[in-house]
Design a protein around this motif. Structure first.
Motif, PDB file in Angstrom:
ATOM      1  N   ILE A   1      -3.148   7.053 -11.012  1.00  0.00           N
ATOM      2  CA  ILE A   1      -1.881   6.381 -10.680  1.00  0.00           C
ATOM      3  C   ILE A   1      -0.714   7.364 -10.732  1.00  0.00           C
ATOM      4  O   ILE A   1      -0.545   8.114 -11.694  1.00  0.00           O
ATOM      5  CB  ILE A   1      -1.603   5.212 -11.661  1.00  0.00           C
ATOM      6  N   VAL A   2       0.086   7.338  -9.675  1.00  0.00           N
ATOM      7  CA  VAL A   2       1.319   8.122  -9.638  1.00  0.00           C
ATOM      8  C   VAL A   2       2.468   7.121  -9.511  1.00  0.00           C
ATOM      9  O   VAL A   2       2.413   6.214  -8.678  1.00  0.00           O
ATOM     10  CB  VAL A   2       1.322   9.096  -8.434  1.00  0.00           C
ATOM     11  N   VAL A   3       3.464   7.263 -10.369  1.00  0.00           N
ATOM     12  CA  VAL A   3       4.578   6.304 -10.380  1.00  0.00           C
ATOM     13  C   VAL A   3       5.877   7.006 -10.003  1.00  0.00           C
ATOM     14  O   VAL A   3       6.157   8.104 -10.496  1.00  0.00           O
ATOM     15  CB  VAL A   3       4.726   5.675 -11.792  1.00  0.00           C
ATOM     16  N   ILE A   4       6.644   6.385  -9.134  1.00  0.00           N
ATOM     17  CA  ILE A   4       7.972   6.915  -8.786  1.00  0.00           C
ATOM     18  C   ILE A   4       8.999   5.918  -9.336  1.00  0.00           C
ATOM     19  O   ILE A   4       8.826   4.707  -9.148  1.00  0.00           O
ATOM     20  CB  ILE A   4       8.177   6.990  -7.247  1.00  0.00           C
ATOM     21  N   VAL A   5      10.024   6.414  -9.978  1.00  0.00           N
ATOM     22  CA  VAL A   5      11.048   5.481 -10.464  1.00  0.00           C
ATOM     23  C   VAL A   5      12.432   5.790  -9.903  1.00  0.00           C
ATOM     24  O   VAL A   5      12.781   6.947  -9.641  1.00  0.00           O
ATOM     25  CB  VAL A   5      11.168   5.448 -12.015  1.00  0.00           C
ATOM     26  N   SER A   6      13.202   4.702  -9.764  1.00  0.00           N
ATOM     27  CA  SER A   6      14.633   4.810  -9.436  1.00  0.00           C
ATOM     28  C   SER A   6      15.405   4.911 -10.744  1.00  0.00           C
ATOM     29  O   SER A   6      14.844   4.689 -11.811  1.00  0.00           O
ATOM     30  CB  SER A   6      15.125   3.533  -8.750  1.00  0.00           C
ATOM     31  N   ALA A   7      16.689   5.145 -10.640  1.00  0.00           N
ATOM     32  CA  ALA A   7      17.562   5.088 -11.816  1.00  0.00           C
ATOM     33  C   ALA A   7      17.695   3.634 -12.257  1.00  0.00           C
ATOM     34  O   ALA A   7      17.495   2.722 -11.452  1.00  0.00           O
ATOM     35  CB  ALA A   7      18.931   5.642 -11.448  1.00  0.00           C
ATOM     36  N   MET A   8      18.019   3.413 -13.523  1.00  0.00           N
ATOM     37  CA  MET A   8      18.237   2.044 -14.016  1.00  0.00           C
ATOM     38  C   MET A   8      19.358   1.413 -13.190  1.00  0.00           C
ATOM     39  O   MET A   8      20.311   2.104 -12.826  1.00  0.00           O
ATOM     40  CB  MET A   8      18.604   2.075 -15.499  1.00  0.00           C
ATOM     41  N   SER A   9      19.240   0.112 -12.905  1.00  0.00           N
ATOM     42  CA  SER A   9      20.188  -0.515 -11.968  1.00  0.00           C
ATOM     43  C   SER A   9      21.638  -0.277 -12.396  1.00  0.00           C
ATOM     44  O   SER A   9      21.975  -0.398 -13.571  1.00  0.00           O
ATOM     45  CB  SER A   9      19.915  -2.002 -11.812  1.00  0.00           C
ATOM     46  N   GLY A  10      22.477   0.048 -11.462  1.00  0.00           N
ATOM     47  CA  GLY A  10      23.901   0.272 -11.739  1.00  0.00           C
ATOM     48  C   GLY A  10      24.204   1.719 -12.098  1.00  0.00           C
ATOM     49  O   GLY A  10      25.360   2.152 -12.023  1.00  0.00           O
ATOM     50  N   GLU A  11      23.191   2.498 -12.480  1.00  0.00           N
ATOM     51  CA  GLU A  11      23.446   3.855 -12.972  1.00  0.00           C
ATOM     52  C   GLU A  11      23.964   4.783 -11.863  1.00  0.00           C
ATOM     53  O   GLU A  11      24.916   5.538 -12.061  1.00  0.00           O
ATOM     54  CB  GLU A  11      22.165   4.416 -13.614  1.00  0.00           C
TER      55      GLU A  11
ATOM     56  N   MET B   1     -12.284   4.468  -6.963  1.00  0.00           N
ATOM     57  CA  MET B   1     -10.990   4.182  -6.306  1.00  0.00           C
ATOM     58  C   MET B   1     -10.189   5.470  -6.141  1.00  0.00           C
ATOM     59  O   MET B   1     -10.285   6.390  -6.932  1.00  0.00           O
ATOM     60  CB  MET B   1     -10.158   3.217  -7.164  1.00  0.00           C
ATOM     61  N   GLY B   2      -9.333   5.500  -5.117  1.00  0.00           N
ATOM     62  CA  GLY B   2      -8.506   6.679  -4.874  1.00  0.00           C
ATOM     63  C   GLY B   2      -7.201   6.611  -5.644  1.00  0.00           C
ATOM     64  O   GLY B   2      -7.075   5.905  -6.646  1.00  0.00           O
ATOM     65  N   ILE B   3      -6.217   7.340  -5.120  1.00  0.00           N
ATOM     66  CA  ILE B   3      -4.916   7.381  -5.791  1.00  0.00           C
ATOM     67  C   ILE B   3      -4.048   6.211  -5.323  1.00  0.00           C
ATOM     68  O   ILE B   3      -4.031   5.881  -4.133  1.00  0.00           O
ATOM     69  CB  ILE B   3      -4.199   8.716  -5.468  1.00  0.00           C
ATOM     70  N   VAL B   4      -3.341   5.597  -6.258  1.00  0.00           N
ATOM     71  CA  VAL B   4      -2.381   4.556  -5.901  1.00  0.00           C
ATOM     72  C   VAL B   4      -0.993   5.022  -6.329  1.00  0.00           C
ATOM     73  O   VAL B   4      -0.806   5.479  -7.459  1.00  0.00           O
ATOM     74  CB  VAL B   4      -2.730   3.208  -6.575  1.00  0.00           C
ATOM     75  N   VAL B   5      -0.038   4.959  -5.411  1.00  0.00           N
ATOM     76  CA  VAL B   5       1.344   5.318  -5.739  1.00  0.00           C
ATOM     77  C   VAL B   5       2.135   4.029  -5.937  1.00  0.00           C
ATOM     78  O   VAL B   5       2.073   3.121  -5.102  1.00  0.00           O
ATOM     79  CB  VAL B   5       1.971   6.180  -4.614  1.00  0.00           C
ATOM     80  N   LYS B   6       2.836   3.940  -7.057  1.00  0.00           N
ATOM     81  CA  LYS B   6       3.621   2.742  -7.351  1.00  0.00           C
ATOM     82  C   LYS B   6       5.075   3.152  -7.540  1.00  0.00           C
ATOM     83  O   LYS B   6       5.349   4.072  -8.318  1.00  0.00           O
ATOM     84  CB  LYS B   6       3.142   2.100  -8.661  1.00  0.00           C
ATOM     85  N   LYS B   7       5.976   2.470  -6.860  1.00  0.00           N
ATOM     86  CA  LYS B   7       7.400   2.797  -7.005  1.00  0.00           C
ATOM     87  C   LYS B   7       8.145   1.602  -7.600  1.00  0.00           C
ATOM     88  O   LYS B   7       7.987   0.466  -7.124  1.00  0.00           O
ATOM     89  CB  LYS B   7       7.994   3.175  -5.650  1.00  0.00           C
ATOM     90  N   TYR B   8       8.901   1.836  -8.645  1.00  0.00           N
ATOM     91  CA  TYR B   8       9.685   0.761  -9.274  1.00  0.00           C
ATOM     92  C   TYR B   8      11.176   1.013  -9.043  1.00  0.00           C
ATOM     93  O   TYR B   8      11.698   2.082  -9.376  1.00  0.00           O
ATOM     94  CB  TYR B   8       9.381   0.685 -10.778  1.00  0.00           C
ATOM     95  N   GLY B   9      11.841   0.025  -8.475  1.00  0.00           N
ATOM     96  CA  GLY B   9      13.266   0.137  -8.151  1.00  0.00           C
ATOM     97  C   GLY B   9      14.155  -0.092  -9.368  1.00  0.00           C
ATOM     98  O   GLY B   9      13.672  -0.401 -10.468  1.00  0.00           O
ATOM     99  N   GLY B  10      15.464   0.059  -9.150  1.00  0.00           N
ATOM    100  CA  GLY B  10      16.447   0.004 -10.226  1.00  0.00           C
ATOM    101  C   GLY B  10      16.399  -1.244 -11.095  1.00  0.00           C
ATOM    102  O   GLY B  10      16.454  -1.158 -12.329  1.00  0.00           O
ATOM    103  N   THR B  11      16.281  -2.414 -10.472  1.00  0.00           N
ATOM    104  CA  THR B  11      16.266  -3.657 -11.253  1.00  0.00           C
ATOM    105  C   THR B  11      15.002  -3.719 -12.104  1.00  0.00           C
ATOM    106  O   THR B  11      15.036  -4.190 -13.244  1.00  0.00           O
ATOM    107  CB  THR B  11      16.310  -4.879 -10.305  1.00  0.00           C
ATOM    108  N   SER B  12      13.899  -3.207 -11.545  1.00  0.00           N
ATOM    109  CA  SER B  12      12.620  -3.266 -12.254  1.00  0.00           C
ATOM    110  C   SER B  12      12.607  -2.392 -13.512  1.00  0.00           C
ATOM    111  O   SER B  12      11.808  -2.614 -14.414  1.00  0.00           O
ATOM    112  CB  SER B  12      11.486  -2.832 -11.315  1.00  0.00           C
TER     113      SER B  12
END
Ligand code: ADP
Ligand code: ASP
Ligand code: MG
Length: 406
Positions: free
Chosen positions: A36-46, A1-12
């Protein structure tokens, strides 16, 4: 398998428990996907909290310093997620934009990514680590921190997926896909299994905040397949890809609303060549994006021009406009923040007539007055009073029968 990019938003990633939950999901996915490469948002409300703090310090905070401030939110969540994964036995490293070199232009608070250096990411992937990246932020050639505009972590994710030629960019959020309209406004909205880049781009630009519009633009440009899905429910979401097979043939595929713009009207502009050019060049030089523009008919030797900008740019816009007005010898400048833009989007419009009249009639039947109109090949937008926005969205969703499968 290749690379999978996963992004998690603030609520997540909104609480310690949710971050741990995301860590468990990543470990499960790692069993299938090698890299796996993961991108994250700031915690919700931050991000909101940090912006408020900036405005408590002074009325118009310096934009470079604002970026220094708000970019910290994503650094916190990326480090926390990395700690959770390491604690669960998964080799991980968190990285921010300067460490990677996510190069952007200098437009503080709404910068555009110019180039991404993938060396460090690849090095860490080769060390069998999950790479966690702070979304939303970038760095200029002069090594100043920038941010990509509200909701910009989606754009970080797609840009990284494009640079790494990942198989897919998964956007995990608090809804299980892209709907025919915001499910918070229209409970009957229907989830779309698949949507074209073109339609998604219009929907995102016109207010469907489920994806940052620039992320869709980049996905289209680099052919990145986006999968929007829930971080809370394990189910297939919506695929955003090239227009084609498997897509429903709908006349209109989505209704959007945006209450984030304000209208500015310049009265009594001399009716001679070069006036509009002068005004809008000044706005462009000040890095202000103008959306809709309407010019009134000439009365004697003058006319009025109305245009809309993001409310966050309102103070700057008024200042720049007043300066231009003085030079042009025009009249007064007035503004209105109580407007909203409702839009219908669909590639089906290209080949059908009568769509605009159906939209205008539906609004009129509910006594909703249209103040400005703009159209493109696949969308029609109307400016209305903000108080009528939700009703207008529901009315249009019903009129175009979006609750029924096409
Ligand atoms: P995240 O924090 O994960 O980036 P956002 O709040 O930015 O999430 O985007 C998800 C939200 O987008 C949903 O909660 C939903 O209310 C809103 N939304 C607006 N339009 C749509 C649409 N057409 N389909 C799905 N969600 C939409
Ligand atoms: N944290 C940023 C925001 O709230 C970026 C993002 O969430 O995508 O706008
Ligand atoms: Mg978002």
């Amino acid at each position: 398998m290749g690379i999978v990019v996963k992004k998690y938003g603030g609520t997540s990633v909104g609480s310690v428990e949710r971050i741990k939950n995301v860590a468990r999901q990543i470990i499960k996915a790692k069993e299938k996907d090698t890299e796996i490469v993961v991108i994250v948002s700031a915690m919700s409300g931050e991000t909101d909290r940090l912006i408020t703090l900036g405005h408590e310090i002074c009325r118009t905070p310096d934009e470079r310093e604002m970026d220094m401030l708000v970019s910290t939110g994503e650094q916190v969540s990326s480090a926390l997620l990395s700690m959770a994964l390491i604690d669960m036995g998964c080799p991980t490293i968190s990285l921010n934009a300067p460490q990677i070199e996510i190069l952007t232009d200098k437009s503080h608070t709404k910068a555009k990514i110019c180039k991404i250096n993938t060396d460090r990411i690849i090095k860490e992937l080769n060390r069998e680590k999950v790479v966690i990246i702070a979304g939303f932020q970038g760095i200029t050639e002069e090594e100043d921190i920038t941010t990509l505009g509200r909701g910009g972590s989606d754009t970080t994710a797609v840009a990284i997926a494009g640079a790494l030629q990942a198989d897919v960019c998964e956007i995990f959020t608090d809804v299980d896909g892209v709907y025919t309209s915001d499910p918070r406004i229209v409970p009957e909205a229907r989830k779309l299994d698949i949507i074209s880049y073109e339609e998604m781009l219009e929907m995102a630009s016109l207010g469907a905040k489920v994806l940052h519009s620039r992320s869709v633009e980049l996905a289209k440009k680099f052919g990145v397949k986006i999968h929007v899905l829930s971080s809370f429910v394990d189910a297939h979401g919506t695929i955003v890809t090239e227009e084609g097979a498997g897509m429903e043939e709908l006349l209109v595929s989505g209704i959007t609303a945006n209450a984030k713009e304000a209208k500015i009207t310049v009265m009594d502009i001399p009716d001679k060549p070069g006036m509009a050019g002068r005004l809008f060049s000044a706005l462009a030089d000040a890095n202000i994006n103008v959306d809709m523009i309407v010019q009134s008919e000439t009365r004697g030797k003058t006319n009025d021009i109305s245009f809309t900008v993001d409310k966050t740019d309102l103070q700057k816009t008024i200042a720049v406009t007043k300066e231009s007005v003085e030079k042009m010898g025009a009249g007064s400048v007035v503004y209105d923040q109580d407007i909203a833009k409702v839009s219908i989007v669909g590639v089906g419009m290209k080949s059908h007539s009568g769509v605009a009249s159906l939209m205008f009639k539906a609004l009129a039947e509910h006594d909703i007055n249209i103040e400005m109109i703009s159209t493109s090949e696949i969308k029609i937008s109307c400016i209305i009073r903000i108080s009528a926005m939700k009703e207008a969205v529901r009315v249009l969703h019903k009129s175009f029968e979006l609750d029924k499968k096409g």
